[in-house]
Design a protein around this motif. Structure first.
Motif, PDB file in Angstrom:
ATOM      1  N   SER A  90      37.265  23.334 -22.507  1.00 55.06           N
ATOM      2  CA  SER A  90      36.818  22.192 -23.303  1.00 55.06           C
ATOM      3  C   SER A  90      35.862  21.290 -22.536  1.00 55.06           C
ATOM      4  N   ALA A  91      35.693  21.511 -21.244  1.00 50.88           N
ATOM      5  CA  ALA A  91      34.799  20.694 -20.433  1.00 50.88           C
ATOM      6  C   ALA A  91      33.494  21.399 -20.118  1.00 50.88           C
ATOM      7  N   LEU A  92      33.281  22.597 -20.651  1.00 54.26           N
ATOM      8  CA  LEU A  92      32.083  23.363 -20.337  1.00 54.26           C
ATOM      9  C   LEU A  92      30.817  22.599 -20.736  1.00 54.26           C
TER      10      LEU A  92
ATOM     11  N   TRP B 234      44.509  31.745 -16.216  1.00 57.06           N
ATOM     12  CA  TRP B 234      44.283  30.355 -16.612  1.00 57.06           C
ATOM     13  C   TRP B 234      45.479  29.793 -17.362  1.00 57.06           C
ATOM     14  N   TYR B 235      45.796  28.560 -17.047  1.00 51.33           N
ATOM     15  CA  TYR B 235      46.778  27.781 -17.794  1.00 51.33           C
ATOM     16  C   TYR B 235      46.258  26.355 -17.833  1.00 51.33           C
ATOM     17  N   PRO B 236      46.338  25.670 -18.990  1.00 50.47           N
ATOM     18  CA  PRO B 236      45.772  24.318 -19.104  1.00 50.47           C
ATOM     19  C   PRO B 236      46.242  23.385 -17.990  1.00 50.47           C
ATOM     20  N   SER B 237      45.291  22.695 -17.370  1.00 47.44           N
ATOM     21  CA  SER B 237      45.537  21.695 -16.324  1.00 47.44           C
ATOM     22  C   SER B 237      46.090  22.284 -15.043  1.00 47.44           C
TER      23      SER B 237
ATOM     24  N   GLN C   3      42.468  17.828 -22.518  1.00 49.53           N
ATOM     25  CA  GLN C   3      43.727  18.538 -22.358  1.00 49.53           C
ATOM     26  C   GLN C   3      44.293  18.983 -23.701  1.00 49.53           C
ATOM     27  N   GLU C   4      44.127  18.151 -24.729  1.00 50.54           N
ATOM     28  CA  GLU C   4      44.603  18.512 -26.064  1.00 50.54           C
ATOM     29  C   GLU C   4      43.862  19.741 -26.583  1.00 50.54           C
ATOM     30  N   ARG C   5      42.562  19.754 -26.414  1.00 56.56           N
ATOM     31  CA  ARG C   5      41.769  20.895 -26.884  1.00 56.56           C
ATOM     32  C   ARG C   5      42.107  22.164 -26.103  1.00 56.56           C
ATOM     33  N   ASP C   6      42.277  22.003 -24.784  1.00 46.21           N
ATOM     34  CA  ASP C   6      42.630  23.171 -23.969  1.00 46.21           C
ATOM     35  C   ASP C   6      43.962  23.760 -24.417  1.00 46.21           C
ATOM     36  N   TYR C   7      44.924  22.909 -24.725  1.00 42.65           N
ATOM     37  CA  TYR C   7      46.237  23.410 -25.122  1.00 42.65           C
ATOM     38  C   TYR C   7      46.166  24.113 -26.478  1.00 42.65           C
ATOM     39  N   LEU C   8      45.378  23.580 -27.394  1.00 44.46           N
ATOM     40  CA  LEU C   8      45.218  24.230 -28.699  1.00 44.46           C
ATOM     41  C   LEU C   8      44.529  25.585 -28.540  1.00 44.46           C
TER      42      LEU C   8
END
Length: 292
Positions: free
Chosen positions: A67-69, A254-257, A153-158
């Motif tokens: 989500s930060a790309l 990969w895992y969020p955060s 973080q919300e977008r990454d988790y989704l």
């Protein structure tokens, strides 16, 4: 009263030599003054854009967040110097935009669209040092105007949940397809491939070679004993100077955060230490990234 004698030629020569030495000393102590013009010899064409893209490859990898790309929007200013013994140093300021910003996630409501549009643009300053004929430039980059951490973080988790719900094994021939289209259901896979490829592209970049992800040709999702996402995938990297297409096999965890782990091997004729690599980075890297 006797007339004043003109200075002797030897005295004039001594004064001129002292003045020349003083000017040279000042140039060494203050490299930004006009007495030391930037060394242009050996600088490849488009060095500022190349340095900005290298900085973004590094930024994307170290952020460790799909989500930060970010991608390059334009270079505002920059200077470059060449040291024949060491390499090329580039200091620059450039603007960025959010990757795939034209495709808003399904969970974004209409009243957030204006805020989303404002998030698309950002600004970065970077120092990029290219060692002579060596890959993996040394980079220090600071960016502002990024998506807020909680929203990222919300977008990454989704995205993580969407990938976890995909049927296994994945049967993917190529992303994008022959028409350049990426199915929305496969967008998370492409974004993760882009994230992992950022590390490979940064490692392989030199002052004369730069890369971009052209296609994802195969994906294999691996089973893990933990909750992370484990992928083996093959990508085609486009090298702009030579116009070569280089296949690289990448293993990404990969895992969020959590820290992003990448291993890769590229099929090309070069030394083994340049053709493969392994790295781990945290999504929190305050020494290189700001606003994270």
């Amino acid at each position: 009263m006797q007339p004043r004698r003109p200075p002797a030629p030897a005295l004039l020569l001594s004064l001129w030599l002292l003045l020349s030495l003083a000017v040279r000393a000042a140039a060494r102590e203050h490299p930004d003054v006009p007495a030391r013009p930037p060394a242009a010899a050996g600088l490849p064409r488009g060095i500022l854009q190349l340095a900005a893209r290298a900085a973004l490859h590094f930024f994307n990898f170290r952020a460790g967040s799909p989500s930060a790309l970010r991608v390059l929007a334009g270079v505002q200013e920059g200077r470059a110097w060449v040291d024949p013994q060491e390499g090329c140093e580039v200091n620059l300021v450039f603007s960025t935009e959010r990757y795939n910003s034209e495709e808003e996630p399904s969970w974004v409501t209409s009243k957030l669209l204006l805020q989303e549009a404002e998030e698309r643009l950002g600004k970065c300053s970077a120092r990029v040092f290219f060692k002579n004929q060596k890959p993996r430039p040394a980079i220090n980059v600071t960016c502002t105007g990024l998506t807020e951490k909680m929203k990222r973080q919300e977008r990454d988790y989704l995205l993580y949940k969407q990938v976890k719900q995909l049927k296994s094994p994945l049967d993917i021939v190529s992303i994008p397809d022959s028409h350049g289209h990426i199915d929305p259901s496969l967008r998370p896979i492409w974004d993760l491939a882009f994230l992992g490829s950022s590390y490979v592209m940064w490692e392989k970049t030199t002052q004369f070679l730069h890369y971009y992800l052209a296609q994802l040709t195969s994906v294999k999702q691996l089973k893990t004993d933990n909750d992370g996402i484990d992928f083996d995938f093959t990508v085609l990297l486009h090298e702009f100077s030579t116009q070569e297409i280089i296949p690289c096999r990448i293993h990404l965890f990969w895992y969020p955060s959590k820290p992003l782990k990448v291993q890769y091997h590229c099929q090309e004729l070069q030394s083994p230490e340049e053709a493969s690599g392994m790295e781990e980075a945290s999504a929190m890297a305050p020494t290189e990234l700001s606003n994270f």
